[in-house]
Design an enzyme around this catalytic site. Structure first.
Site, PDB file in Angstrom:
ATOM      1  N   GLY A  84      52.618   9.196  40.293  1.00  0.00           N
ATOM      2  CA  GLY A  84      53.081   7.761  40.060  1.00  0.00           C
ATOM      3  C   GLY A  84      53.421   8.168  38.533  1.00  0.00           C
ATOM      4  N   LEU A  85      53.841   9.261  38.239  1.00  0.00           N
ATOM      5  CA  LEU A  85      54.125   9.368  36.960  1.00  0.00           C
ATOM      6  C   LEU A  85      55.947   9.560  36.547  1.00  0.00           C
ATOM      7  CD1 LEU A  85      51.761  12.207  36.073  1.00  0.00           C
ATOM      8  CD2 LEU A  85      51.627  10.026  35.305  1.00  0.00           C
ATOM      9  N   GLY A  86      56.468   8.620  37.437  1.00  0.00           N
ATOM     10  CA  GLY A  86      57.842   8.416  37.403  1.00  0.00           C
ATOM     11  C   GLY A  86      58.908   9.299  37.547  1.00  0.00           C
ATOM     12  N   SER A  87      58.471  10.291  38.774  1.00  0.00           N
ATOM     13  CA  SER A  87      59.478  11.215  39.205  1.00  0.00           C
ATOM     14  C   SER A  87      60.966  11.039  39.429  1.00  0.00           C
ATOM     15  CB  SER A  87      58.684  12.015  40.215  1.00  0.00           C
ATOM     16  OG  SER A  87      58.381  11.094  41.373  1.00  0.00           O
ATOM     17  N   SER A  88      60.939   9.436  40.290  1.00  0.00           N
ATOM     18  CA  SER A  88      62.100   9.116  40.463  1.00  0.00           C
ATOM     19  C   SER A  88      63.145   8.855  39.215  1.00  0.00           C
ATOM     20  CB  SER A  88      61.975   7.587  41.253  1.00  0.00           C
ATOM     21  OG  SER A  88      61.088   7.720  42.127  1.00  0.00           O
ATOM     22  N   ALA A  90      62.704  10.181  36.239  1.00  0.00           N
ATOM     23  CA  ALA A  90      62.958  11.290  35.505  1.00  0.00           C
ATOM     24  C   ALA A  90      63.943  12.173  36.154  1.00  0.00           C
ATOM     25  CB  ALA A  90      61.581  12.126  35.487  1.00  0.00           C
ATOM     26  N   ASP A 131      60.642   2.828  33.064  1.00  0.00           N
ATOM     27  CA  ASP A 131      60.328   4.268  33.332  1.00  0.00           C
ATOM     28  C   ASP A 131      61.986   5.131  32.977  1.00  0.00           C
ATOM     29  OD1 ASP A 131      61.628   3.205  35.532  1.00  0.00           O
ATOM     30  OD2 ASP A 131      60.526   3.888  37.016  1.00  0.00           O
TER      31      ASP A 131
HETATM   32  O1  PMV Z   1      54.504   2.000  40.248  1.00  0.00           O
HETATM   33  P1  PMV Z   1      55.238   2.527  39.067  1.00  0.00           P
HETATM   34  O2  PMV Z   1      54.236   3.488  38.037  1.00  0.00           O
HETATM   35  O3  PMV Z   1      56.549   2.876  38.873  1.00  0.00           O
HETATM   36  O4  PMV Z   1      55.117   1.265  37.739  1.00  0.00           O
HETATM   37  C1  PMV Z   1      55.717  -0.004  38.449  1.00  0.00           C
HETATM   38  C2  PMV Z   1      55.702  -1.053  37.272  1.00  0.00           C
HETATM   39  C3  PMV Z   1      56.274  -2.630  37.822  1.00  0.00           C
HETATM   40  O5  PMV Z   1      56.116  -3.213  36.501  1.00  0.00           O
HETATM   41  C4  PMV Z   1      55.158  -2.896  38.825  1.00  0.00           C
HETATM   42  C5  PMV Z   1      57.818  -2.445  38.420  1.00  0.00           C
HETATM   43  C6  PMV Z   1      58.899  -2.131  37.198  1.00  0.00           C
HETATM   44  O6  PMV Z   1      59.760  -1.833  37.753  1.00  0.00           O
HETATM   45  O7  PMV Z   1      58.573  -2.385  36.048  1.00  0.00           O
END
Ligand code: PMV
Length: 288
Positions: A84-88, A90, A131
């Site tokens: 859940g560290l934003g690989s998509s 990045a 992200d």
């Molecule tokens: O699940 P993550 O780490 O990609 O975080 C999502 C964050 C949300 O606010 C729920 C969705 C978004 O696009 O901001």
């Protein structure tokens, strides 16, 4: 054309998740792990990747800049996409940066951001883009949809990132919140507005190195996410363990349901917290 590589960092949501989708601010920071993308000249070969983000980036880039020719595209990552560290985001940003360098097209950070956000929203319509902003601009950022990104000063926060062992499903949780907002707008809007207010206070605490106040705001933000129904037993248990063991504060980070919690610790507590959180089933990530 010469072969080129580009990279972009992963992210960590600090405060403001979910509310950010509806126009409230959030604070996001980058991690020290990156994804790299290499574009190489090939003979008669269409670029192929099994990542939908890479393929959509390539398609939208070619559509926009009418750049053709045969090239291959390869990716490599310092971190697992399950954390859940934003690989998509990045990989999307790294792909677009590599393509612009390969085709010698000069784009500003804002232009890369706008195109990367379009790519990500093709795949997840509701994405806020926090992200993508982190991957493009780096550092710690105050982010609000359709507002210029505000970079916050660099601060070395006493922060632990703890993986819960469970993969979060961002789309499902974002849709769940949207349904709740439709059926109970007063409750959800009230939660969002409290989150918006505490993000602003958190900015001030962060700027002033006031970790005790920032920790309190983490706790408050986590409680509001519990009320929103996006936390889980495992995340709550980890957050409680951290707080009971004397941390300044702790909260889930990201969509909820799984992924990571973040913990602000007092100087002399780090080792103790690592021990208790590991004993509670958390995995400490070395990403800061
Ligand atoms: O699940 P993550 O780490 O990609 O975080 C999502 C964050 C949300 O606010 C729920 C969705 C978004 O696009 O901001």
């Amino acid at each position: 054309m010469r072969d080129v590589s580009a990279s972009a960092p992963g992210k960590l949501m600090l405060l403001g998740e979910h509310a950010v989708v509806y126009g409230y601010p959030c604070i996001v920071s980058t991690v020290n792990k990156r994804i790299s993308v290499t574009v190489k000249k090939t003979l008669n070969k269409q670029a192929f990747s099994d990542s939908i983000y890479v393929m959509t980036s390539v398609r939208m880039f070619i559509e926009k800049y009418h750049s053709g020719s045969s090239f291959s595209i390869t990716t490599s990552s310092d971190f697992s996409p399950t954390l859940g560290l934003g690989s998509s985001s990045a990989v999307t940003v790294a792909t677009l940066k590599a393509l612009t360098a390969y085709f010698d097209i000069a784009l500003s950070e804002k232009e890369i951001f706008d195109l990367a956000l379009k790519v990500v929203r093709k795949i997840h319509r509701e994405a806020s883009g926090f992200d993508v902003a982190a991957a493009v601009y780096g550092g710690t950022i105050y982010y609000k949809i359709e507002r210029p990104v505000e970079k916050l000063p660099e601060r070395k926060m006493p922060l632990l990132v703890v993986y819960s062992g469970i993969k979060a499903d961002t789309s499902t949780l974002v849709n769940q919140v949207a349904r709740q907002k439709k059926y109970n707008p007063a409750k959800v809007n009230n939660i969002f507005s409290q989150i918006g207010d505490l993000v602003k206070m958190a900015c001030d605490a962060y700027n002033k190195f006031d970790w005790s106040r920032l920790g309190m705001l983490f706790n408050k933000n986590h409680q509001l996410l519990v009320e929103l129904g996006v936390s889980s037993e495992k995340l709550n248990a980890l957050v409680e363990t951290a707080i009971k063991s004397g941390a300044y504060g702790a909260k889930l980070s990201g969509a909820g349901g799984g992924d990571c919690i973040i913990v602000l610790y007092k100087n002399n507590q780090k080792e103790k917290l690592i021990k208790v959180l590991t004993n509670s089933g958390g995995q400490i990530l070395d990403v800061l």
